[in-house]
Design an enzyme around this catalytic site. Structure first.
Site, PDB file in Angstrom:
ATOM      1  N   HIS A 526       0.968  -1.175  -0.015  1.00 38.08           N
ATOM      2  CA  HIS A 526       0.059   0.025  -0.081  1.00 38.08           C
ATOM      3  C   HIS A 526       1.016   1.346  -0.110  1.00 38.08           C
ATOM      4  CE1 HIS A 526      -3.525   2.690   1.156  1.00 38.08           C
ATOM      5  NE2 HIS A 526      -2.454   3.334   1.784  1.00 38.08           N
ATOM      6  N   GLU A 527       1.708   1.526   0.808  1.00 34.19           N
ATOM      7  CA  GLU A 527       2.695   2.411   1.003  1.00 34.19           C
ATOM      8  C   GLU A 527       3.484   2.567  -0.220  1.00 34.19           C
ATOM      9  OE1 GLU A 527       1.687   4.478   3.190  1.00 34.19           O
ATOM     10  OE2 GLU A 527       0.533   3.398   4.697  1.00 34.19           O
ATOM     11  N   HIS A 530       2.006   4.621  -2.934  1.00 35.83           N
ATOM     12  CA  HIS A 530       2.125   6.000  -2.949  1.00 35.83           C
ATOM     13  C   HIS A 530       3.278   6.507  -3.379  1.00 35.83           C
ATOM     14  CE1 HIS A 530      -1.644   6.708  -0.583  1.00 35.83           C
ATOM     15  NE2 HIS A 530      -0.991   6.094   0.491  1.00 35.83           N
ATOM     16  N   HIS A 533       3.215   6.503  -7.063  1.00 35.07           N
ATOM     17  CA  HIS A 533       2.494   7.817  -7.416  1.00 35.07           C
ATOM     18  C   HIS A 533       3.405   9.113  -7.335  1.00 35.07           C
ATOM     19  CE1 HIS A 533      -1.781   9.668  -7.162  1.00 35.07           C
ATOM     20  NE2 HIS A 533      -1.408  10.001  -8.070  1.00 35.07           N
TER      21      HIS A 533
END
Length: 731
Positions: A526-527, A530, A533
């Site tokens: 998940h992290e 980021h 992104h």
């Protein structure tokens, strides 16, 4: 989760400005799984309070062809003096840009261009980011208290400048004059200009002088209280002392790391690597509840009082700006637009969860009774992880501890890098970190074909005292196309609290392995979503760079990437038994897959509680006793019993950074589950699909309407069907 610029998702329970624009640099981060910066602005100071700098940055770095050094925050911001200078120098450069815009006041329309008006405003935003991002990270991650304290002083300075910026009639007058010129703007430029004009209003430019003065006072106090709340939370590590037999049920590696002290007792802390395994596996449920209470009450009565004062100040500010509540103010620039739309969405989530949550709770009660409990017992929230794990073992033959043997942290990290390299055509090159702690690693991100460096990230993966307690991505340098044509590449950091390998004891040949839970692996994916992104952005403007999308969309790319940690194809690339090297056995993988949906409804119900609590606290005026609000919302939402003597709000860091925005996790999840339908159809590791996702979403940051980005990627209108099916265990 991300913090403005940091991202994260508070662990299983789990400021940014009220819009995409940087209105405040409270670059918070929130837990494993994203805080963000505090609200928008703070009061402007006299000109002398905003230090002036030479027109050339003082950052130490290699000179570029244009002759200006590259902004390298790590090179200058690692000491108390350095982080202070970094902050002040870049804020001074931001002020120079704003002064240059004001100097155009009264100039003929022909003299006003995109570059010297709105473009220069974006340059000011970049320098505010440059000045505030790294100090925010250092305020929660640097091991030295003196550096943390010096870094903490940057946020009020940043908010002072941003408040002054949004209340500067001279800057606004020039930008409005440029608007009257009527030049046609498209894409990011059009969106930025529209947002800037809107946010002058949202930040009080149209208020009379006396109310602007009060707004400055409110912003300063809001920033200070938010900092104090998070500082209390960061330093809050409580512990219980238990007998060695209380470790029964826990993994061997955990027991080995928790040897009895001289008094025969074992200390278990509220830090993540201690807390979650103990609450999930220990057969001593009385001690598990005791530890859970300490974990829930982190921040203490001090944070309860701070929060209640903060909520009152936010409510006053919202009314001053013409809004009914802080929730209405904060949600206006997001995808949801109104607090009413958020409530409607959350009620749909509640309805979708009703039957599956009831069924899951019945399973947990059955197991509770089988383990010796009574049918009339009221289950505390501390029992959820334990009983879910027990049901998964019995009903699905899934042993989460056994799975951890295949998830050694070094192998997981390498696998994650290999997978994303393959998907997006990247090369990761480890470079000397020279960072704030010896545990920190640094990696350059290169385009695999051209060899061009496109970004850099730092991994700070292990728990330590006085470090940020959750998991989040923090932006360290915002990407942007600079005035001289150069591209400022992004830099980010991942702050996590994963288990750390233990060096071999004297006489032992090997270190004790650091084995991750599968939940840890999901959090890591998940992290890192980021990070991708942020690294893959091609936004020309600082305002929309990387993860600078609206709050109720920004988690979607990361939530989507969690799915890779559940794929057999993906896991086979890195998940190996730490002793034998064997892949995860098929029966274990099938058990994991079958057990996956169990507990989802109750887990989402917990998220619903958090989202509704966030909305209630930011909608009521006055809030009054916030602990009563917590109890009321939990009793009306959660299947588990409210535990008297607890005040969860004191440890709910998202209330500082995701204020009135916690609903965004589920809002974004609805989009991410829909996006997954294409990846699943075409292949999770399909480079063509990944390239489309990169081009249509990741590269665009916040510069394109979020609904439109998803529509382009899917080739159709977004649909909630996949999300509803997911909540009900059909996916």
């Amino acid at each position: 989760m991300r913090r403005r610029r940091a991202l994260s998702l508070l662990v299983p329970s789990s400021v940014i400005a009220p819009s995409r624009l940087l209105l405040s640099v409270a670059f918070m981060a929130a837990g494993c799984g994203s805080g963000a910066a505090q609200g928008p602005v703070t009061p402007p100071a006299p000109q002398s309070e905003v230090p002036q700098a030479a027109s050339t940055s003082t950052d130490k770095a290699t000179a570029t062809p244009a002759g200006k050094p590259e902004h390298d925050p790590v090179a200058v911001g690692m000491t108390a003096e350095g982080v202070t200078k970094l902050c002040e120098d870049h804020l001074a450069l931001a002020q120079e840009h704003l002064n240059a815009i004001k100097a155009l006041k009264g100039k003929p329309a022909a003299a006003l261009t995109w570059a010297n008006t709105v473009g220069q405003f974006d340059d000011a935003l970049l320098e505010i980011n440059n000045g505030g991002e790294f100090p925010y990270l250092m305020s929660v991650a640097h091991p030295e208290a003196s550096v943390r304290e010096a870094a903490k002083k940057c946020e009020p300075k940043t908010d002072t400048l941003t408040t002054a910026m949004w209340l500067d009639g001279g800057v606004a007058e020039v930008l409005k004059a440029y608007a009257q010129k009527g030049e046609k703007l498209e894409g990011e430029r059009a969106r930025l200009f529209s947002d800037v004009l809107r946010d002058f209003r949202r930040n009080g430019l149209e208020l009379p002088a006396d109310k602007q003065a009060r707004l400055r006072e409110l912003n300063a106090e809001i920033t200070r209280i938010g900092q104090d709340f998070m500082s209390n939370l960061a330093s809050a590590t409580a512990s219980i002392q238990v007998a060695p037999k209380s470790l029964e049920g826990l993994p061997k590696e955990y027991v080995e790391k928790h040897a009895p002290r001289s008094d025969g007792k074992v200390e278990i802390t509220t830090d993540y690597p201690d807390f979650f395994p103990f609450v999930t596996y220990s057969k001593d449920r009385k001690s598990a509840l005791e530890l859970w209470k300490l974990f829930t009450n982190k921040g203490g009565d001090a944070n309860v009082k701070l929060l209640e004062k903060l909520l009152a100040l936010r409510a006053e500010k919202a009314k001053l700006l013409g809004y009914k509540s802080w929730a209405d103010y904060a949600i206006e620039p997001r995808m949801a637009k109104t607090s009413g739309a958020v409530r409607e969405f959350l009620e749909k989530v509640r309805a979708a969860l009703k039957e599956p949550a009831t069924a899951e709770m019945a399973e947990l009660m059955k197991k509770h009774v089988k383990l010796g409990g009574k049918k009339t017992d009221k289950l505390a929230p501390s029992e959820r992880y334990y009983l879910e794990d027990q049901v998964r073992k019995e009903k699905y033959s899934f042993d989460s501890q056994a799975l951890s043997a295949y998830l050694e942290i070094g192998a997981v990290k390498k696998g994650l890098l290999d997978i994303t390299s393959r998907m997006y055509g990247l090369t990761y090159q480890q470079v000397p970190a020279k960072a704030w702690h010896a545990d920190v690693e640094a990696y350059e991100v290169l385009d695999a074909k051209s060899g061009e460096v496109i970004g850099k990230f730092y991994l700070d993966l292990y728990s330590r005292p006085d470090k940020y307690k959750h998991a989040a991505m923090f932006t360290m340098r915002t990407a942007k196309r600079l005035d001289d044509g150069r591209w400022q590449t992004p830099i980010a950091a991942l702050e996590c609290n994963f288990p750390k390998p233990v060096p071999p004891a004297k006489g032992e040949a090997a270190a004790a392995p650091a084995l991750m839970s599968h939940e840890d692996v999901v959090t890591f994916f998940h992290e890192f979503g980021h990070v991708l992104h942020d690294m893959l952005t091609r936004s020309e403007l600082a305002a929309f760079s990387g993860t600078a999308a609206v709050r109720d969309f920004v988690e979607a790319p990361s939530q989507m990437f969690e799915e890779w940690a559940w794929s057999r194809e993906v896991l086979d690339l890195f998940a190996r038994h730490h002793q034998t090297g064997a892949k995860i056995p098929e029966d274990m993988f099938q058990a994991m897959t079958r057990a996956r949906s169990f507990g989802r409804a109750l887990g989402t119900q917990r998220q619903l509680f958090l989202a509704l609590l966030d909305q209630e606290l930011h909608s009521r005026d006055p809030v009054g006793d916030s602990t009563k609000v917590v109890e009321e919302v939990q009793r009306s939402t959660d299947s588990f019993e409210y535990v008297k003597g607890t005040h969860f709000q004191s440890s709910f860091g998202h209330l500082i950074g995701y204020d009135a925005g916690y609903y965004g996790y589920q809002w974004a999840l609805s989009l991410s589950r829909d996006v997954l339908t294409r990846f699943r159809k075409e292949g999770l590791l399909n480079p063509t699909t990944a390239r489309s996702w990169r081009d249509e979403v990741l590269s665009r940051g916040g510069g394109t309407d979020e609904q439109e980005m998803v529509r382009r990627f899917l080739g159709r209108e977004p649909s909630p069907d996949a999300y509803i099916g997911y909540l009900q265990g059909k996916d």
